[in-house]
Design an enzyme around this catalytic site. Structure first.
Site, PDB file in Angstrom:
ATOM      1  CE1 TYR A 193      -3.906   2.296   0.605  1.00 17.98           C
ATOM      2  CE2 TYR A 193      -2.425   3.378   2.166  1.00 17.98           C
ATOM      3  CZ  TYR A 193      -3.598   3.378   1.423  1.00 17.98           C
ATOM      4  OH  TYR A 193      -4.444   4.464   1.486  1.00 17.98           O
ATOM      5  CE  LYS A 197      -3.309   5.130  -1.792  1.00 19.18           C
ATOM      6  NZ  LYS A 197      -4.405   5.509  -2.695  1.00 19.18           N
TER       7      LYS A 197
END
Ligand code: NAP
Length: 269
Positions: A193, A197
């Site tokens: 994750y 990003k």
């Protein structure tokens, strides 16, 4: 007789539908496409944009959920249309571009909101255990899809007098913060994750440079830690506040280009 009736605005067409039809032919009304608009921060972003007079294309990966989201927004007096858009599907992306082109002929705001957290557990540091499947699934949605959709819609954003692209990033993508010895985000080193990003932030910076000298601005937004399915119950922020960073960047006349921020405060890359 039948054909005529179909094209007449009869009494069965609601006032909201009429408002929708008016906005679609009004060249001064802004048009926004929000991905993942069926729930969480995406639905609230669509709502807040709509409350400010923007016509919203509420995109969701499930056709029924897209129509339900648009219906709920219309019931609140918002000009909205639903659109099936699985952001990882090239066919859906191409269909979304055709739909936007044919229905509106331009796009003013793109909010790349859809995102996933695909790792088995939140928190700790899974750098030694994260699987290829978790990494690839996460990057498909949070990074590759954003680039494909944005590129498909760029020609229409270019026709807007003030095109705005908002990429829903996260403070967890900040390399500067992760590299600090006492990082405030040290308890959440979820490699898939977080790095998706970080990569998304790279896209923001690179695209901002490519769009220099145009009317389009692209920025990364950290919504805050928000009480959604992704953020969890322990999150301190309500959804209504979690949408504010995206909405502000989407509507700002003097929006920055290539920034990374939360509620107007810059974040370190
Ligand atoms: P959420 O409640 O879990 O909603 C995620 C949305 O993304 C849902 O609408 C989901 O659709 C959609 N989505 C996922 N994969 C998709 C796909 N392939 N195609 C189309 N839509 C897809 O999450 P959220 O908290 O609102 O998160 C919104 C964004 O904010 C995400 O990018 C997230 O990374 C970011 N963010 C959130 C927080 C937080 O604390 N909540 C913090 C930092 C950043 P389905 O309903 O079909 O699954």
């Amino acid at each position: 007789m039948r054909t005529r009736a179909r094209f007449q605005a009869g009494p069965d067409i609601s006032e909201t539908r009429r408002a929708n039809l008016r906005s679609m032919s009004n060249p001064t009304q802004k048009i926004a496409l929000v991905t993942g608009a069926n729930r969480g921060i995406g639905l609230e972003t669509a709502r807040q944009l709509g409350q400010r007079g923007v016509t919203v294309i509420a995109a969701a990966r499930d056709q029924v959920k897209a129509q339900q989201a648009a219906g709920a927004l219309q019931a609140e007096g918002i000009s909205a249309v639903g659109l099936k858009l699985d952001v990882t599907s090239t066919a859906d992306i191409q269909a979304a571009a055709r739909f936007t082109e044919e229905r509106f002929g331009r796009l003013d705001i793109l909010v790349n909101n859809a995102g996933i957290f695909a790792e088995a557990h939140f928190g700790g540091n899974n750098s030694t255990t994260v699987t290829q499947a978790e990494l690839r699934r996460t990057f498909d949605t949070n990074f590759f899809a954003v680039i494909e959709l944005t590129q498909a819609l760029l020609p229409m954003l270019g026709r807007s007098p003030a095109g705005r692209i908002v990429n829903l990033s996260s403070i967890l993508g900040s390399l500067t913060l992760h590299a600090m010895p006492d990082s405030p985000i040290a308890s959440a080193r979820n490699l898939a994750y977080n790095s998706s990003k970080t990569a998304l932030n790279a896209f923001t910076i690179h695209l901002a440079d490519a769009l220099k000298g145009t009317h389009i601005r692209v920025n990364s937004a950290h919504p805050g830690w928000v009480k959604t399915a992704l953020g969890g119950e322990a999150a301190p922020m309500e959804i209504v506040d979690g949408a504010k960073t995206s909405v502000a960047l989407a509507l700002a006349e003097d929006a920055p280009n290539g920034s990374y921020s939360h509620l107007g405060a810059p974040l370190p890359w």
